[in-house]
Design a protein around this motif. Structure first.
Motif, PDB file in Angstrom:
ATOM      1  N   PHE A  18      62.492  79.313 155.803  1.00 36.48           N
ATOM      2  CA  PHE A  18      62.268  78.011 156.426  1.00 36.48           C
ATOM      3  C   PHE A  18      60.876  77.964 157.028  1.00 36.48           C
ATOM      4  O   PHE A  18      60.232  78.992 157.255  1.00 36.48           O
ATOM      5  N   VAL A  19      60.420  76.746 157.281  1.00 34.16           N
ATOM      6  CA  VAL A  19      59.135  76.511 157.930  1.00 34.16           C
ATOM      7  C   VAL A  19      59.373  75.640 159.158  1.00 34.16           C
ATOM      8  O   VAL A  19      59.908  74.529 159.056  1.00 34.16           O
ATOM      9  N   LEU A  20      59.038  76.155 160.335  1.00 37.22           N
ATOM     10  CA  LEU A  20      59.166  75.402 161.577  1.00 37.22           C
ATOM     11  C   LEU A  20      57.884  74.593 161.799  1.00 37.22           C
ATOM     12  O   LEU A  20      56.828  75.164 162.085  1.00 37.22           O
ATOM     13  N   LEU A  21      57.978  73.285 161.647  1.00 37.25           N
ATOM     14  CA  LEU A  21      56.782  72.449 161.774  1.00 37.25           C
ATOM     15  C   LEU A  21      56.273  72.399 163.207  1.00 37.25           C
ATOM     16  O   LEU A  21      55.082  72.212 163.441  1.00 37.25           O
ATOM     17  N   GLY A  22      57.161  72.573 164.183  1.00 40.15           N
ATOM     18  CA  GLY A  22      56.739  72.610 165.578  1.00 40.15           C
ATOM     19  C   GLY A  22      55.985  71.363 165.990  1.00 40.15           C
ATOM     20  O   GLY A  22      56.428  70.234 165.771  1.00 40.15           O
ATOM     21  N   PHE A  23      54.793  71.563 166.550  1.00 43.74           N
ATOM     22  CA  PHE A  23      53.954  70.458 167.005  1.00 43.74           C
ATOM     23  C   PHE A  23      52.740  70.285 166.090  1.00 43.74           C
ATOM     24  O   PHE A  23      51.649  69.956 166.549  1.00 43.74           O
ATOM     25  N   ARG A  95      54.014  79.369 160.433  1.00 35.56           N
ATOM     26  CA  ARG A  95      55.202  78.620 160.819  1.00 35.56           C
ATOM     27  C   ARG A  95      56.461  79.074 160.089  1.00 35.56           C
ATOM     28  O   ARG A  95      57.525  78.493 160.276  1.00 35.56           O
ATOM     29  N   SER A  96      56.368  80.078 159.259  1.00 35.67           N
ATOM     30  CA  SER A  96      57.528  80.499 158.460  1.00 35.67           C
ATOM     31  C   SER A  96      58.504  81.311 159.300  1.00 35.67           C
ATOM     32  O   SER A  96      58.120  82.029 160.223  1.00 35.67           O
ATOM     33  N   ILE A  97      59.786  81.173 158.969  1.00 36.65           N
ATOM     34  CA  ILE A  97      60.845  81.963 159.589  1.00 36.65           C
ATOM     35  C   ILE A  97      61.867  82.276 158.507  1.00 36.65           C
ATOM     36  O   ILE A  97      62.202  81.417 157.686  1.00 36.65           O
ATOM     37  N   SER A  98      62.335  83.498 158.466  1.00 34.82           N
ATOM     38  CA  SER A  98      63.170  83.953 157.364  1.00 34.82           C
ATOM     39  C   SER A  98      64.567  83.346 157.422  1.00 34.82           C
ATOM     40  O   SER A  98      64.994  82.784 158.438  1.00 34.82           O
ATOM     41  N   LEU A  99      65.294  83.499 156.320  1.00 36.24           N
ATOM     42  CA  LEU A  99      66.655  83.002 156.233  1.00 36.24           C
ATOM     43  C   LEU A  99      67.606  83.795 157.123  1.00 36.24           C
ATOM     44  O   LEU A  99      68.717  83.371 157.393  1.00 36.24           O
ATOM     45  N   VAL A 100      67.167  84.960 157.583  1.00 38.36           N
ATOM     46  CA  VAL A 100      67.926  85.737 158.564  1.00 38.36           C
ATOM     47  C   VAL A 100      67.468  85.380 159.978  1.00 38.36           C
ATOM     48  O   VAL A 100      68.278  85.243 160.903  1.00 38.36           O
ATOM     49  N   PHE A 182      60.574  72.834 166.851  1.00 38.71           N
ATOM     50  CA  PHE A 182      59.861  74.055 167.223  1.00 38.71           C
ATOM     51  C   PHE A 182      60.780  75.272 167.246  1.00 38.71           C
ATOM     52  O   PHE A 182      60.344  76.375 167.511  1.00 38.71           O
ATOM     53  N   PHE A 183      62.080  75.068 166.985  1.00 39.03           N
ATOM     54  CA  PHE A 183      62.996  76.189 166.798  1.00 39.03           C
ATOM     55  C   PHE A 183      64.150  75.727 165.915  1.00 39.03           C
ATOM     56  O   PHE A 183      64.303  74.538 165.626  1.00 39.03           O
ATOM     57  N   CYS A 184      64.942  76.673 165.454  1.00 45.28           N
ATOM     58  CA  CYS A 184      66.070  76.352 164.580  1.00 45.28           C
ATOM     59  C   CYS A 184      67.196  75.762 165.417  1.00 45.28           C
ATOM     60  O   CYS A 184      67.866  76.492 166.161  1.00 45.28           O
ATOM     61  N   ASP A 185      67.411  74.468 165.298  1.00 47.43           N
ATOM     62  CA  ASP A 185      68.443  73.782 166.057  1.00 47.43           C
ATOM     63  C   ASP A 185      69.367  73.052 165.085  1.00 47.43           C
ATOM     64  O   ASP A 185      68.941  72.657 163.984  1.00 47.43           O
ATOM     65  N   ILE A 186      70.602  72.844 165.474  1.00 45.30           N
ATOM     66  CA  ILE A 186      71.613  72.329 164.551  1.00 45.30           C
ATOM     67  C   ILE A 186      71.251  70.985 163.924  1.00 45.30           C
ATOM     68  O   ILE A 186      71.318  70.850 162.698  1.00 45.30           O
ATOM     69  N   PRO A 187      70.872  69.946 164.700  1.00 48.43           N
ATOM     70  CA  PRO A 187      70.590  68.655 164.060  1.00 48.43           C
ATOM     71  C   PRO A 187      69.492  68.741 163.004  1.00 48.43           C
ATOM     72  O   PRO A 187      69.612  68.131 161.925  1.00 48.43           O
ATOM     73  N   SER A 272      65.763  61.356 165.752  1.00 53.38           N
ATOM     74  CA  SER A 272      64.324  61.252 165.570  1.00 53.38           C
ATOM     75  C   SER A 272      63.708  62.593 165.931  1.00 53.38           C
ATOM     76  O   SER A 272      64.044  63.174 166.973  1.00 53.38           O
ATOM     77  N   ALA A 273      62.811  63.099 165.070  1.00 52.97           N
ATOM     78  CA  ALA A 273      62.222  64.421 165.301  1.00 52.97           C
ATOM     79  C   ALA A 273      61.503  64.479 166.641  1.00 52.97           C
ATOM     80  O   ALA A 273      61.633  65.448 167.394  1.00 52.97           O
ATOM     81  N   GLY A 274      60.744  63.423 166.965  1.00 57.79           N
ATOM     82  CA  GLY A 274      60.010  63.410 168.227  1.00 57.79           C
ATOM     83  C   GLY A 274      60.932  63.418 169.432  1.00 57.79           C
ATOM     84  O   GLY A 274      60.709  64.151 170.405  1.00 57.79           O
ATOM     85  N   THR A 275      62.002  62.612 169.376  1.00 56.95           N
ATOM     86  CA  THR A 275      62.965  62.570 170.479  1.00 56.95           C
ATOM     87  C   THR A 275      63.685  63.897 170.622  1.00 56.95           C
ATOM     88  O   THR A 275      63.903  64.390 171.741  1.00 56.95           O
TER      89      THR A 275
END
Length: 313
Positions: A18-23, A95-100, A182-187, A272-275
């Motif tokens: 995955f790629v965390l787009l963050g800010f 920004r990459s984060i592994s599947l684990v 900015f982190f792996c969250d459920i929504p 919304s991603a920003g919210t």
């Protein structure tokens, strides 16, 4: 960031990272955000030292400080799930984060968030007994009971959240690996899932009710009893001091539970991603930064313990 994928048997590409787009949508603020979050993390580490001070000073071996020490340690653990990773991304732009790594981060975030929810409820119960049942306080909040309550808060939500993480990542992810957070969250993760996710969304609602809504109601019930007792205090000065403490606690509780509940109770399609990022900052970073300070009901005692500790060294 180039999408990494492998071909599945049905010719649908399957995400392997995955790629965390963050800010990333704020390129001109990367330096500012890096400095701001670094300062916040230093403050949080400083707040966590209260747990060590309380453990070392016998004068603070009381139920209130026992729970405060647990709370301070929990807060630094909770924030450390997301903040160091966010800082590393801002510094390196990787920004990459592994599947684990992604489910691991999600699982720890959910488990520690649940622990905080339960511990806040335990601390409100401690305050209720101390203020509303002062004569029974030593008997009710004995050391054995305190350790049982703390253990329940630390361990109570673990099986549920581990199971929920496994359920979320049993879904099939394809086509896109970009998590607009900015982190792996459920929504944000459910948005990437292939197929119908309504059952998973419903399970999220049920879990949030169990680990957030129920403790929140118990906290409000405790403070309603506390406020009723405060109103019967003989002096206006005592009432003002007690109300000041309660209002500070309730503000933190509302910020934590309110921002988390809005995030998880909304349907995924309405997110919304920003919210989401703004709300997540409140319950993952902002309230943990202020909690140890606000919940130190008698900070002068902790400071006096720190002075005694420094004089010994």
């Amino acid at each position: 960031m180039k999408l990494e994928e492998v071909e599945a048997e049905d010719n649908v590409s399957t995400v392997v990272q995955f790629v965390l787009l963050g800010f990333s949508e704020l390129p001109s603020l990367q330096g500012f955000l890096s400095g701001l979050f670094s300062i916040i993390y230093v403050v949080l580490i400083g707040n966590s030292l209260k747990g060590i001070i309380i453990r070392l000073d016998p004068a603070l071996h009381k139920p209130m400080y026992f729970f405060l020490a647990n709370f301070s340690i929990l807060e630094i653990c909770y924030v450390s799930v997301t903040l160091p990773r966010m800082l590393a991304t801002l510094w390196t732009l990787d920004r990459s984060i592994s599947l684990v790594g992604c489910p691991t981060q999600l699982c720890f975030s959910l488990v520690l968030g649940t622990m905080e929810s339960f511990l806040l409820a335990v601390m409100s119960y401690d305050s209720y007994v101390a203020i509303c049942k002062p004569l029974h306080y030593p008997l009710v909040m004995n050391p054995k009971k305190c350790h049982q309550l703390a253990a329940g808060a630390w361990l109570g939500g673990m099986p549920v959240q581990v199971g929920q993480t496994w359920q979320i990542f049993s879904l099939h992810f394809c086509h896109s690996n970009q998590i607009n957070h900015f982190f792996c969250d459920i929504p944000s993760i459910l948005k990437l899932a292939y197929g119908d996710t309504s059952v998973h969304e419903m399970s999220v609602y049920v879990v949030v009710v169990l680990v957030a809504a129920v403790p929140f109601v118990l906290i409000l019930a405790s403070y309603s009893k506390i406020i009723g007792t405060i109103m019967r205090l003989p002096t206006a000065q005592g009432q003002a001091k007690a109300f000041s403490t309660c209002s500070s606690h309730l503000l933190v509780v509302v910020l934590f539970f309110g921002s988390a509940s809005i995030t998880y109770f909304r349907p995924t399609s309405n997110h919304s991603a920003g919210t989401d990022k703004l709300l997540s900052l409140f319950y993952t970073i902002v309230t943990p930064m202020f909690n140890p300070v606000i919940y130190s009901l008698r900070n002068q005692d902790v400071l006096a313990a720190l002075r005694r500790l420094l004089l010994k060294t």
